[in-house]
Design a protein around this motif. Structure first.
Motif, PDB file in Angstrom:
ATOM      1  N   CYS A 183       0.831  -1.195   0.099  1.00 41.83           N
ATOM      2  CA  CYS A 183      -0.056  -0.164  -0.098  1.00 41.83           C
ATOM      3  C   CYS A 183       0.820   1.347  -0.070  1.00 41.83           C
ATOM      4  O   CYS A 183       0.379   2.182  -0.644  1.00 41.83           O
ATOM      5  CB  CYS A 183      -0.776   0.028   1.287  1.00 41.83           C
ATOM      6  SG  CYS A 183      -2.095  -1.268   1.224  1.00 41.83           S
ATOM      7  N   HIS A 184       2.080   1.273   0.771  1.00 40.70           N
ATOM      8  CA  HIS A 184       2.678   2.409   0.992  1.00 40.70           C
ATOM      9  C   HIS A 184       3.904   2.669   0.030  1.00 40.70           C
ATOM     10  O   HIS A 184       4.779   3.644  -0.004  1.00 40.70           O
ATOM     11  CB  HIS A 184       3.049   2.646   2.287  1.00 40.70           C
ATOM     12  CG  HIS A 184       2.095   2.473   3.490  1.00 40.70           C
ATOM     13  ND1 HIS A 184       1.323   3.462   3.581  1.00 40.70           N
ATOM     14  CD2 HIS A 184       1.505   1.618   4.192  1.00 40.70           C
ATOM     15  CE1 HIS A 184       0.386   3.402   4.492  1.00 40.70           C
ATOM     16  NE2 HIS A 184       0.479   2.322   4.558  1.00 40.70           N
ATOM     17  N   GLY A 190       3.883   6.124  -0.736  1.00 39.48           N
ATOM     18  CA  GLY A 190       2.486   5.818  -0.406  1.00 39.48           C
ATOM     19  C   GLY A 190       1.525   5.691  -1.919  1.00 39.48           C
ATOM     20  O   GLY A 190       2.373   5.705  -3.080  1.00 39.48           O
ATOM     21  N   TYR A 196      -3.582   6.239   0.632  1.00 38.44           N
ATOM     22  CA  TYR A 196      -2.396   5.702   1.439  1.00 38.44           C
ATOM     23  C   TYR A 196      -1.401   6.538   1.762  1.00 38.44           C
ATOM     24  O   TYR A 196      -0.849   7.081   0.776  1.00 38.44           O
ATOM     25  CB  TYR A 196      -1.778   4.303   0.914  1.00 38.44           C
ATOM     26  CG  TYR A 196      -3.134   3.173   0.754  1.00 38.44           C
ATOM     27  CD1 TYR A 196      -4.023   3.022   1.725  1.00 38.44           C
ATOM     28  CD2 TYR A 196      -3.031   2.663  -0.547  1.00 38.44           C
ATOM     29  CE1 TYR A 196      -4.808   1.791   1.501  1.00 38.44           C
ATOM     30  CE2 TYR A 196      -4.137   1.462  -0.567  1.00 38.44           C
ATOM     31  CZ  TYR A 196      -4.985   1.206   0.381  1.00 38.44           C
ATOM     32  OH  TYR A 196      -5.908   0.347   0.102  1.00 38.44           O
TER      33      TYR A 196
END
Length: 263
Positions: A183-184, A190, A196
């Motif tokens: 996700c990051h 992000g 995110y």
């Protein structure tokens, strides 16, 4: 000479009777229709319906519950962010590790968190006071200002790098811990479209404190997106949290522009 018409008289009589019967039927039909027509004419026409009152519509909202606004203006946001500098640094690089760095953070992520503070979805007495007077457009302007800044790189504890990197890049599937980079991103920048946040160079102290909050069930909002981190963090132990926090602080993106200028 005379002619007898006796044989014709019954036919004439019958013809006359038929004509009279038809005439009478027509008259009765006319009389029957007349009252109906009169009743229809006497019945008042329905009054024209009054135009429906206009129903006020709420201002359009985006997917995050904020009133739809135009993109943030970093120039306008600089003045609005002046008060933020006391804790977060004028350029978004806080010197006190209990306050997060905002430099380089995504515009909409900052705006959404300010909205959460204002609505009480995220609890913090200081931030509630700071966010309450802000409009949604103010929040986007402030977000745009800090998004335009560059975060200063941090340093990771070498003793924690191996474990932190393993969790960040690979996770621990057997314990229900996904890789953070899913996700990051691998460099911690992000994903602004998915909301995110950037983690690059964030203070380890701040990251550790937030992961502990998530582990203990703290949730920042009621939308499904807000349930992600509490669900993951509950599977982290204190050693995992310390290693991840340190590794994240050491993440940073090389300044390619500086490299290009060097001889």
């Amino acid at each position: 000479m005379s002619f007898r018409l006796a044989g014709c008289r019954p036919a004439v009589v019958n013809a006359v009777a038929l004509v009279l019967a038809l005439s009478t039927g027509a008259v009765l039909a006319q009389n029957t229709k007349a009252p109906a027509a009169a009743a229809s004419a006497a019945k008042p026409a329905p009054a024209a319906s009054a135009p429906a009152a206009a129903v006020p519509t709420a201002a359009p909202h985006d997917g995050n519950g904020m009133v739809a606004t135009k993109p943030g203006d970093a120039t306008a946001g600089q003045g609005k962010a002046a008060a933020c500098g006391a804790c977060h640094g004028m350029d978004g690089n806080s010197t006190d590790a209990q306050y997060p760095k905002l430099a380089g953070q995504h515009e909409m992520y900052i705006a959404h968190q300010l909205h959460n503070f204002k609505d009480g979805e995220r609890q913090n007495a200081i931030m509630l006071g700071m966010a309450t007077p802000l409009s949604d457009q103010d929040m986007r302007d402030i977000g745009a200002y800090f998004a335009s800044k560059q975060p200063l790189p941090g340093v990771a504890d070498q003793a924690l790098v191996e474990r932190g990197q393993q969790l960040y890049r690979q996770g621990d599937p057997q314990r229900g811990i996904p890789a953070c980079m899913a996700c990051h991103a691998i460099d911690g920048r992000g994903n602004p479209g998915a909301m995110y946040p950037q983690l690059t160079s964030q203070h380890a102290q701040y990251i550790e404190a937030k992961l502990k909050d998530f582990h203990d069930g703290v949730v920042w909002g009621h939308e499904a997106h807000a349930q992600i981190m509490p669900t993951i963090a509950k599977n982290l132990d204190p050693q995992d949290i310390a290693a991840l926090a340190s590794y994240i602080e050491g993440l940073h993106v090389a300044d390619h522009s500086a490299t290009a200028k060097s001889p």
